[in-house]
Design a protein around this motif. Structure first.
Motif: not given
Lengths: 451, 325
Positions: A344-365
């Motif tokens: 469950d923690l693993a899926f919560a983590f994946i949700k967090m890093i595939t959400d819009t803001a996190a993905q936009a940030n990852y692209y920026k970096i």
């Protein structure tokens, strides 16, 4: 390290023996949450294995720290990051974890490795509940789900980043050769290559010695000609489309002389360097990850990306049954280990890093194209990246088979063994046909074993 | 002396063929060193050998008779037993025999060249002279460099547009490809020799150091000139260390994975598809762990036969005085 028989056996077998002992001491794993709502991970640690980013070591370290802090706020759990430097290390880590039943909870996998990972049966198959936990399938660009599993009901991979292949071109060299727009067929591509070749300058930068590029060209041209290489229970490397693809691919050097003869020793990085030095018109098989290099080079402001040609060699239009494949479906998928006590923690983590803001940030970096629909849409206004987004949506997944690794190996091996001929200036059809026959039998044997 | 008794007894034990009756003179009472020997002191070494060698060896043999691949890896203890199928496939359907031939020939050539080089270098640095320490240090450079670094540097230099071809081109030679095609085999041999000769040099140097000063004096008094002294007085001292260098060197060359892997990549060009690369590709790119274990076992057997003959011939296992005789 020297990997000898003994090291290998100790690695694979020894870990297996160790796993028995660990399994005996480990106790039964417990799930960390209810599966819905907020996951409480207080006092727990999630282990995540991802690839290193040699271009951005400091940025990756900072991203690790920030993401771990965000995850702590979200769930109360910490993250232990582990990294692998090469695809070979990735495979070794996965194999040892699969055998021992212990290791990271979440893995970042290259997309083409997902079928192999799936065939081990060691990763969680994603049902509706799991997809809901990561925010639903709809939040991902549909094409990026193409290599998550053999079919929509048997998926293990959650798309994290998309790395579609495009073609970089030097706007000044194209203009000087009187070429108005980048090639859309492979014949046109070869023709443009010849036009742009003159003293000290070559039309094309091709990495013939690369361990991955050759099979991507061949598979792309073949599927555009209607041959997916793995066709049900049959491998089709001995198909005329594959021979035509290799002949075109080698012909750029042997017949057209549009490629630097030194390219027989080039990996992708050297081909990029030749393009960056302004010595080549086209550099196919690259991605927006080359932007940082190119923006610091002689071609800054003089290059653009375009889709790779989508009409197979020798044709002016795609034949019936041909697929409009702009790129292999490339990028990273996230998978959750079946043995993980922290699913469950693993899926919560994946949700967090595939959400819009996190993905936009990852692209920026890091310049990695998002798989999140909203984050990808936001990038469409950038003309430099737009072709890559287009390529991502027109990417086609390589066949989802446990035998794909062997097919890939066989296709690459044909290129490796042909390099002496390529260097001598001619590749005969007979020698090529002999190598294709050998590749066919090895790949077919691997497919026959596939379960 | 008790050590002599022990030495003789040990030699008797080892030189008696298995299953034969002990010779009459062997019926004498056990020597004092054979009674109540604290054999348990061997336990730490025994445990290490068990963990590092025996268990992996048993696992390798076990893996070679099961159908272990990516599909069965997860439940490897329940993997189906397939007998000798992996062995048959390894010998009839893969490049195993060719790879063994490439590996063995490459290893033997490398050793045959490195041994005289190493011995010559040791002789050259034996007598003190101005700057000897620097020469000795320089000789060790290839040995202290990690294999990965050596291979990377040579790979860069041997690129089609690399420095080696650049220099040769300037003097009118066009050698062609070094890292693929027929020349790649000789590239591998050359780079291996470059990296490995200091190992022989070190062992030969150790052998030379053990030559008593009196021996040099006696040879000088007897009027032996340098070549005769070298051939008949000094070289016999080197027989043990050089035999050992020959053996260990050859095995190191056969097992060297890093050098060919970094120089040529995987899949390797056919001319340098050495055994470790073949086993690696079969294991980690094709995921045929059972098949690769069978390859390893076959090659172990094939290499063990000449190795055993060689060991018997040079008597490395029974000599108690480092081959000084």
């Amino acid at each position: 390290m020297e990997i000898t028989r003994r090291n290998f056996i100790a690695g694979v077998g020894g870990v297996g023996a160790l796993s028995l002992a660990l399994a005996a001491c480990g106790g039964s794993p417990k799930s960390s949450g209810s599966g819905t709502g907020k996951v409480d991970g207080t006092g727990k640690t999630l282990t995540v294995l991802v690839s290193t980013k040699p271009q951005y070591p400091d940025e990756q370290k900072a991203w690790f720290a920030q993401t771990a802090a965000d995850f702590k706020t979200l769930t109360g759990a910490g993250i232990q990051w582990e990294t692998y430097p090469t695809a070979n290390d990735e495979m070794t880590r996965i194999q040892t974890s699969v055998v021992s039943g212990t290791g990271p909870d979440v893995y970042g996998l290259g997309t083409t490795f997902t079928p192999t990972a799936y065939s081990t049966g060691a990763f969680v198959k994603l049902g509706d509940a799991e997809w809901n936990q990561v925010g639903g399938k709809d939040k991902f660009v549909p094409a990026t789900l193409g290599i998550s599993g053999p079919d929509a009901n048997n998926q293990i991979g959650i798309p994290f980043v998309s790395r579609p292949f495009v073609m970089a071109y030097n706007t000044e060299l194209l203009k000087a050769a009187g070429i108005e727009k980048p090639a859309t067929t492979w014949d046109e591509f070869a023709d443009h290559g010849k036009k742009m070749t003159k003293a000290g300058q070559y039309g094309l930068a091709i990495a013939y010695k690369d361990n991955f590029d050759p099979w991507k060209f061949i598979w792309g041209m073949s599927i555009q000609g209607g041959n997916p290489i793995i066709d049900g229970k049959k491998v089709r490397i001995d198909d005329p489309t594959v021979l035509a693809a290799y002949e075109a691919y080698f012909g750029w050097m042997t017949k057209d002389k549009s490629v630097d003869p030194a390219a027989v020793g080039w990996g992708n990085a050297q081909a990029l360097a030749a393009f960056a030095a302004g010595k080549a018109g086209y550099f196919p098989m690259t991605s927006p990850l080359s932007i940082p290099t190119l923006d610091k080079s002689a071609v800054k402001g003089k290059y653009k990306y375009a889709l790779l040609p989508m009409v197979p060699p020798g044709q002016t239009a795609r034949p019936s049954g041909g697929v409009a494949a702009a790129s292999i479906l490339s990028g990273d998928n996230l998978v959750v280990a079946d043995y993980s006590p922290n699913k469950d923690l693993a899926f919560a983590f994946i949700k967090m890093i595939t959400d819009t803001a996190a993905q936009a940030n990852y692209y920026k970096i890091f310049g990695e194209i998002p798989t999140n629909v909203e984050a990808a849409k936001a990038l469409q206004s950038d003309p430099l990246v737009a072709p890559a987004l287009d390529a991502a949506s027109k990417s086609v997944a390589t066949p989802f088979s446990g035998a794909w690794g062997d097919v890939q190996l066989a296709l690459t091996n044909v290129a490796v063994q042909t390099i002496p001929d390529l260097s001598s200036g001619s590749v005969s059809e007979a020698s090529l046909a002999g190598r294709l026959k050998d590749a066919q039998s090895k790949a077919q044997a691997a497919l026959d074993r596939a379960k | 002396m008790s050590s002599e008794i022990a030495g003789d007894t040990l030699r008797d034990e080892l030189s008696r063929p298995a299953g034969q009756q002990k010779a009459p003179h062997g019926k004498k009472r056990k020597g004092v060193t054979e009674r109540d020997r604290p054999l348990w002191l061997l336990a730490p070494g025994g445990i290490l050998i068990t963990v590092i060698i025996l268990i992996p060896l048993v696992l390798a043999v076990y893996m070679s008779v099961i159908d272990l691949d990516q599909y069965t890896l997860r439940k490897w203890l329940a993997t189906p037993f397939i007998g000798i199928e992996n062995f048959v496939e390894a010998i009839t359907k893969t490049d195993l025999l060719r790879s063994i031939w490439i590996s063995v020939s490459f290893a033997v050539i490398s050793t045959v060249v490195t041994v005289p080089l190493g011995v010559a270098a040791a002789v050259v640095t034996q007598n003190p002279y101005r700057g000897r320490a620097v020469v000795r240090a320089v000789f060790l450079i290839p040995y202290v460099l990690p294999s990965f670094v050596v291979a990377t540097v040579w790979r860069t230099m041997l690129q089609p547009d690399g420095i080696v071809n650049g220099v040769l081109h300037n003097v009118g030679i066009d050698p062609g490809l070094w890292l693929n095609g027929p020349l790649s085999y000789w590239t591998l041999v050359f780079v291996e020799i470059w990296a490995a000769w200091p190992f022989v040099y070190l062992l030969a140097l150790a052998g030379l150091q053990s030559v008593d000063h009196e021996v040099h004096e006696a040879a000088a008094i007897d009027g032996a000139l340098w070549w005769r002294k070298l051939r008949e007085v000094i070289f016999p001292y080197l027989k043990g260390p050089v035999s050992l260098a020959f053996l260990l060197g050859t095995l190191n060359h056969i097992n060297n994975f890093t050098l060919p892997f970094v120089l040529f990549g995987a899949p390797a060009p056919a001319d340098v598809n050495v055994l470790p690369i073949l086993v690696y590709v079969t294991s980690f790119q094709s995921f045929r762990f059972g098949l690769s274990a069978a390859m390893a076992v076959v090659s172990l057997i094939l290499i063990a036969i000449p190795l055993f003959i060689y060991l018997r011939a040079v008597k490395l296992d029974v000599s108690d005085d480092g081959g000084k005789k």
